[in-house]
Design a protein around this motif. Sequence first.
Motif, PDB file in Angstrom:
ATOM      1  N   ARG A  94       0.828  -1.143   0.116  1.00  0.00           N
ATOM      2  CA  ARG A  94      -0.014  -0.061   0.040  1.00  0.00           C
ATOM      3  C   ARG A  94       0.660   1.373  -0.159  1.00  0.00           C
ATOM      4  O   ARG A  94       1.634   1.356   0.770  1.00  0.00           O
ATOM      5  CB  ARG A  94      -0.911   0.133   1.293  1.00  0.00           C
ATOM      6  CG  ARG A  94      -1.892  -1.100   1.425  1.00  0.00           C
ATOM      7  CD  ARG A  94      -2.807  -1.082   2.619  1.00  0.00           C
ATOM      8  NE  ARG A  94      -3.323  -2.119   2.784  1.00  0.00           N
ATOM      9  CZ  ARG A  94      -4.758  -2.425   2.536  1.00  0.00           C
ATOM     10  NH1 ARG A  94      -5.141  -1.417   1.753  1.00  0.00           N
ATOM     11  NH2 ARG A  94      -5.429  -3.554   2.734  1.00  0.00           N
ATOM     12  N   TYR A  96      -1.137   4.377  -0.501  1.00  0.00           N
ATOM     13  CA  TYR A  96      -2.137   5.297   0.073  1.00  0.00           C
ATOM     14  C   TYR A  96      -3.014   4.577   1.030  1.00  0.00           C
ATOM     15  O   TYR A  96      -3.144   3.211   0.900  1.00  0.00           O
ATOM     16  CB  TYR A  96      -2.941   5.648  -1.410  1.00  0.00           C
ATOM     17  CG  TYR A  96      -2.098   6.580  -2.188  1.00  0.00           C
ATOM     18  CD1 TYR A  96      -2.287   7.852  -2.237  1.00  0.00           C
ATOM     19  CD2 TYR A  96      -0.966   5.876  -3.091  1.00  0.00           C
ATOM     20  CE1 TYR A  96      -1.579   8.617  -2.898  1.00  0.00           C
ATOM     21  CE2 TYR A  96      -0.426   6.717  -3.771  1.00  0.00           C
ATOM     22  CZ  TYR A  96      -0.465   8.113  -3.926  1.00  0.00           C
ATOM     23  OH  TYR A  96       0.149   8.831  -4.683  1.00  0.00           O
ATOM     24  N   THR A  98      -6.484   3.589   1.923  1.00  0.00           N
ATOM     25  CA  THR A  98      -7.909   3.308   1.510  1.00  0.00           C
ATOM     26  C   THR A  98      -8.336   1.974   1.883  1.00  0.00           C
ATOM     27  O   THR A  98      -7.595   1.039   2.039  1.00  0.00           O
ATOM     28  CB  THR A  98      -8.049   3.560  -0.017  1.00  0.00           C
ATOM     29  OG1 THR A  98      -9.225   3.931  -0.484  1.00  0.00           O
ATOM     30  CG2 THR A  98      -7.465   2.764  -0.934  1.00  0.00           C
ATOM     31  N   ALA A 123      -7.253   8.041   1.711  1.00  0.00           N
ATOM     32  CA  ALA A 123      -6.816   8.331   0.453  1.00  0.00           C
ATOM     33  C   ALA A 123      -5.445   9.099   0.751  1.00  0.00           C
ATOM     34  O   ALA A 123      -4.706   9.515  -0.164  1.00  0.00           O
ATOM     35  CB  ALA A 123      -7.471   9.151  -0.853  1.00  0.00           C
ATOM     36  N   SER A 124      -4.816   9.429   2.028  1.00  0.00           N
ATOM     37  CA  SER A 124      -3.651   9.877   2.457  1.00  0.00           C
ATOM     38  C   SER A 124      -2.572   8.989   1.841  1.00  0.00           C
ATOM     39  O   SER A 124      -2.444   7.821   1.708  1.00  0.00           O
ATOM     40  CB  SER A 124      -3.678   9.918   3.919  1.00  0.00           C
ATOM     41  OG  SER A 124      -4.407  10.869   4.691  1.00  0.00           O
ATOM     42  N   ILE A 125      -1.385   9.847   1.315  1.00  0.00           N
ATOM     43  CA  ILE A 125      -0.386   9.017   0.900  1.00  0.00           C
ATOM     44  C   ILE A 125       0.451   8.503   1.988  1.00  0.00           C
ATOM     45  O   ILE A 125       0.453   9.508   3.158  1.00  0.00           O
ATOM     46  CB  ILE A 125       0.273  10.001  -0.244  1.00  0.00           C
ATOM     47  CG1 ILE A 125       1.631   9.019  -0.564  1.00  0.00           C
ATOM     48  CG2 ILE A 125       0.952  11.450   0.625  1.00  0.00           C
ATOM     49  CD1 ILE A 125       2.223  10.105  -1.796  1.00  0.00           C
ATOM     50  N   LEU A 184      -1.893   6.885 -10.447  1.00  0.00           N
ATOM     51  CA  LEU A 184      -1.682   6.650  -9.119  1.00  0.00           C
ATOM     52  C   LEU A 184      -1.733   5.331  -8.658  1.00  0.00           C
ATOM     53  O   LEU A 184      -3.184   4.753  -9.229  1.00  0.00           O
ATOM     54  CB  LEU A 184      -2.291   7.586  -8.144  1.00  0.00           C
ATOM     55  CG  LEU A 184      -2.027   9.013  -8.381  1.00  0.00           C
ATOM     56  CD1 LEU A 184      -2.829   9.700  -7.113  1.00  0.00           C
ATOM     57  CD2 LEU A 184      -0.511   9.390  -8.297  1.00  0.00           C
ATOM     58  N   ALA A 186      -2.706   2.905  -5.695  1.00  0.00           N
ATOM     59  CA  ALA A 186      -2.896   3.134  -4.331  1.00  0.00           C
ATOM     60  C   ALA A 186      -2.551   1.928  -3.609  1.00  0.00           C
ATOM     61  O   ALA A 186      -1.793   1.817  -2.526  1.00  0.00           O
ATOM     62  CB  ALA A 186      -4.619   3.379  -4.182  1.00  0.00           C
ATOM     63  N   ASP A 187      -2.646   0.831  -4.131  1.00  0.00           N
ATOM     64  CA  ASP A 187      -2.190  -0.503  -3.643  1.00  0.00           C
ATOM     65  C   ASP A 187      -2.391  -1.715  -4.625  1.00  0.00           C
ATOM     66  O   ASP A 187      -2.988  -1.491  -5.535  1.00  0.00           O
ATOM     67  CB  ASP A 187      -3.119  -1.013  -2.289  1.00  0.00           C
ATOM     68  CG  ASP A 187      -4.715  -0.856  -2.706  1.00  0.00           C
ATOM     69  OD1 ASP A 187      -4.918  -1.290  -3.679  1.00  0.00           O
ATOM     70  OD2 ASP A 187      -5.233  -0.262  -1.546  1.00  0.00           O
ATOM     71  N   TYR A 220      -6.778  13.491  -8.044  1.00  0.00           N
ATOM     72  CA  TYR A 220      -6.578  12.831  -6.781  1.00  0.00           C
ATOM     73  C   TYR A 220      -6.519  13.959  -5.659  1.00  0.00           C
ATOM     74  O   TYR A 220      -6.205  15.354  -5.659  1.00  0.00           O
ATOM     75  CB  TYR A 220      -4.997  12.598  -6.666  1.00  0.00           C
ATOM     76  CG  TYR A 220      -4.608  12.351  -5.196  1.00  0.00           C
ATOM     77  CD1 TYR A 220      -5.256  10.940  -4.686  1.00  0.00           C
ATOM     78  CD2 TYR A 220      -3.677  13.008  -4.665  1.00  0.00           C
ATOM     79  CE1 TYR A 220      -4.794  10.854  -2.999  1.00  0.00           C
ATOM     80  CE2 TYR A 220      -3.285  12.614  -3.134  1.00  0.00           C
ATOM     81  CZ  TYR A 220      -3.786  11.619  -2.680  1.00  0.00           C
ATOM     82  OH  TYR A 220      -3.227  11.410  -1.279  1.00  0.00           O
ATOM     83  N   PRO A 222      -6.935  13.910  -1.373  1.00  0.00           N
ATOM     84  CA  PRO A 222      -7.257  13.117  -0.303  1.00  0.00           C
ATOM     85  C   PRO A 222      -8.180  13.537   0.785  1.00  0.00           C
ATOM     86  O   PRO A 222      -8.781  14.841   0.479  1.00  0.00           O
ATOM     87  CB  PRO A 222      -5.898  13.481   0.867  1.00  0.00           C
ATOM     88  CG  PRO A 222      -5.082  14.519   0.227  1.00  0.00           C
ATOM     89  CD  PRO A 222      -5.696  14.592  -1.192  1.00  0.00           C
ATOM     90  N   GLN A 226     -11.836   8.136  -4.442  1.00  0.00           N
ATOM     91  CA  GLN A 226     -11.472   8.604  -5.681  1.00  0.00           C
ATOM     92  C   GLN A 226     -12.055   8.034  -6.804  1.00  0.00           C
ATOM     93  O   GLN A 226     -12.325   6.715  -6.368  1.00  0.00           O
ATOM     94  CB  GLN A 226      -9.873   8.206  -5.730  1.00  0.00           C
ATOM     95  CG  GLN A 226      -8.993   8.721  -4.393  1.00  0.00           C
ATOM     96  CD  GLN A 226      -9.046  10.349  -4.300  1.00  0.00           C
ATOM     97  OE1 GLN A 226      -8.794  10.825  -5.333  1.00  0.00           O
ATOM     98  NE2 GLN A 226      -9.251  10.678  -2.993  1.00  0.00           N
TER      99      GLN A 226
END
Length: 277
Positions: A94, A96, A98, A123-125, A184, A186-187, A220, A222, A226
Amino acid sequence: MELLHSGKVRDVYADGEDLILVATDRVSIYDVVLPTPIPDKGRLLTALSLWWFEQLSDLVPNHVISATDVPAEFAGRAIRCRRLEMVPVECVARGYLTGGGFTEYQRTGSVSGVPLPRGLVEASILPEPIFTPSTKAPKGEHDEPITYEQVVDKVGPEVAERLRQITVDVYRRGAEIAAERGILIADTKLELGWASDGTLVLGDEVLTSDSSRFWPAESYQPGRAQFSYDKQYVRDWATSSGWDKQPPAPEVPAEVIEATRARYVEVYEKLTGNRWD
């Protein structure tokens, strides 16, 4: 050929010493296969996996023998593969916060035992990509998050560290390539297994819309959900339909299928630079 296994979205055949992995157009949400397929889904995911296997070949070997030496009826949606003894762990990276990871963070402040900074939102990085493994649940059951220490208990410290390093390395490489194309990651979830020569090998699919969350970088933000290039659109429709998430699932409206297919096509074209016919 002999059918060995028919999963929710893939079928596996034995062909001599090799396996034929066939990606179907079936779509599964909440562990239930929907009655309405997504046209071209199997071909799209196969083509995208093959493209990624090439991008990652210097990081980790993969199970691909051939994408063309397959039965004619499966052309375009099948890969001839090496047989692997699969590692009994789902390897997840991961970058991000989510999905289930965000839910766990809200409850515990960590994900799979990895403590994270306070104050993160949907959705925080993350400060750096993290390894968040899960179980490989029997058919009909859900995978459950596990800690790195539990992975060590399953496979030993040396193999656990290799799984973590390969998973994070693949994620970092994939995220770097995707970012150059405005996407991006995310995971993502990986499957690894042992080849007959003792090599740890990347199998199944890799960095597809079914195994990863892809977000457009341009939108994007946060703190909210998304736009996602995957079957989330189908999940959202199912949730709003009132379906209780138990089989049998209802038919999916044509406009939902078309919109979902368009997302699979768009992310394939953005990532690979190839036009989908």
